[in-house]
Design an enzyme around this catalytic site. Structure first.
Site: not given
Ligand SMILES: *Cc1c(COP(=O)(O)O)cnc(C)c1O
Length: 371
Positions: A111, A181, A205
């Site tokens: 990511w 993040d 998530k």
């Protein structure tokens, strides 16, 4: 389905990397809200985002996030769309565009890797550390991170969801704005929010369904933001309109509100959530470590994620057999991310310790039969 029990609103236990498991009590309330939100007499799917009821939802959700993280009043709490991926662009559009000083980025996994080209589009970038050559199996130590005082900002990913790597400390310098993040570990543990200038985390998530992204940011970080950004991509538009710049995802935001109520009322806050999450993770890591190499953890022990337990078995064929038998036994979402394969047990807030214990029993039994 062996893990089925009465009162559970779904038949399989959800170990998916995302969208992930949500608390059963939240799912039951969502069912009720789809039929009717009692205060309004309407289905939540048809409630106006300009209603007083929805203004109260936004306001309570903001308050709950502030309470859970102990956020001071100088942070804005925004509920945006476009996922974490849109933040890969929105952050450098506001904080890097037109600057000569580089932003510093860490490349610690899948990511954070996605965030790099988006930032490069906007301005100069320096990758302080990359784990790519090592296959993203560990995170850097402080002695490998030569941060500079004149960086525009530092960006990193607190939990690399795909590889199962998590920082267990705050990185960077106090005189350089930190941007993080936290998509896959937001509200899973205390995070020292006041040390960050900007935190973003999509909901799907740990804290809700897809469709909404929480952004926490300090005013000062926008001081030199360009004036000609598209309205939708300018944090100031969303600040001025209290996250109601255009039609927001009412249902998704409501579910996040229910999850924050659950965190406060049923769990007792993020410190307690952290204890439970650690118990879940330690159960699985102990099992990997005690399996005499039958199960092989991906991440270096020091950098193991409390959210995503990624591991391999002796051969791809054995992994396929494991995944097939696990699915048949009622464990869903265990295949590793398509980028790296293997097995990944994602054990987000909404997944209970009891569910992880059931998985551990299955894993021990599988090893007995195939080890
Ligand atoms: C899943 C994930 C993303 C991607 O999020 P989208 O909402 O699909 O854009 C970004 N960062 C992290 C850490 C993730 O886990």
């Amino acid at each position: 389905m062996s893990p089925h029990s009465p009162g559970r609103p779904q038949n399989r236990l959800n170990f998916s990397g995302g969208p992930g498991a949500l608390p059963a009590s939240v799912l039951l309330q969502v069912q009720q809200a789809i039929a009717e939100v009692p205060e309004t007499g309407l289905s939540i799917l048809g409630i106006s985002h300009r209603s007083d009821w929805f203004a109260a939802v936004i306001s309570e959700l903001e308050t709950n996030i502030r309470t859970l993280l102990g956020l001071s009043a100088d942070y804005h709490v925004l509920l945006l769309q476009g996922g974490a991926t849109q933040q890969f662009s929105m952050v450098p559009m506001s904080l890097l565009h037109g600057k000569t000083r580089p932003a510093e980025y860490l490349h610690t996994g899948y990511w954070s890797g996605k965030s790099l080209p988006e930032a490069r589009r906007e301005g100069p970038l320096r990758v302080v550390w990359s784990g790519e050559a090592g296959g993203f199996r560990r995170l850097p130590g402080d002695d490998e991170l030569p941060f500079s005082a004149d960086a525009a900002y530092l960006h990193y990913v607190s939990n690399e969801t795909v590889e199962g790597l998590q920082f267990h400390r705050v990185l960077g310098r106090d005189d350089v704005p930190r941007v993080c993040d936290m998509s896959s570990d937001f509200l899973s543990r205390p995070c020292e929010a006041s040390r960050f200038s900007l935190i973003y985390a999509h909901a799907q998530k740990n804290i809700g369904p897809a469709g909404v992204t929480v952004v926490l940011l300090r005013d000062e970080v926008l001081r030199n933001a360009p004036d000609d950004l598209p309205g939708f991509l300018d944090y100031r538009s969303h600040i001025e309109t209290h996250s109601n710049f255009n039609t927001p995802p009412v249902l998704a935001i409501y579910v996040v509100l229910l999850v924050t109520r659950w965190l406060i009322d049923d769990i007792g806050g993020v410190a307690r959530m952290d204890q439970i999450n650690r118990q879940k993770a330690e159960l699985l890591y102990r099992l990997l470590d005690g399996s005499h190499g039958f199960y092989r953890g991906r991440a270096a022990a020091r950098d193991r994620s409390m959210m995503n337990v990624a591991f391999n078995l002796g051969s791809p064929a054995l992994e396929q057999q494991f995944l097939a038998e696990a699915l048949a036994a009622g464990f869903s979402g265990l295949p590793g991310h398509r980028a790296i394969g293997g097995v990944r047990a994602s054990i987000y807030n909404g997944l209970t310790l009891a569910a992880v214990e059931e998985l551990a029993v299955f894993m021990e039994d599988f090893q007995r039969r195939h080890g």
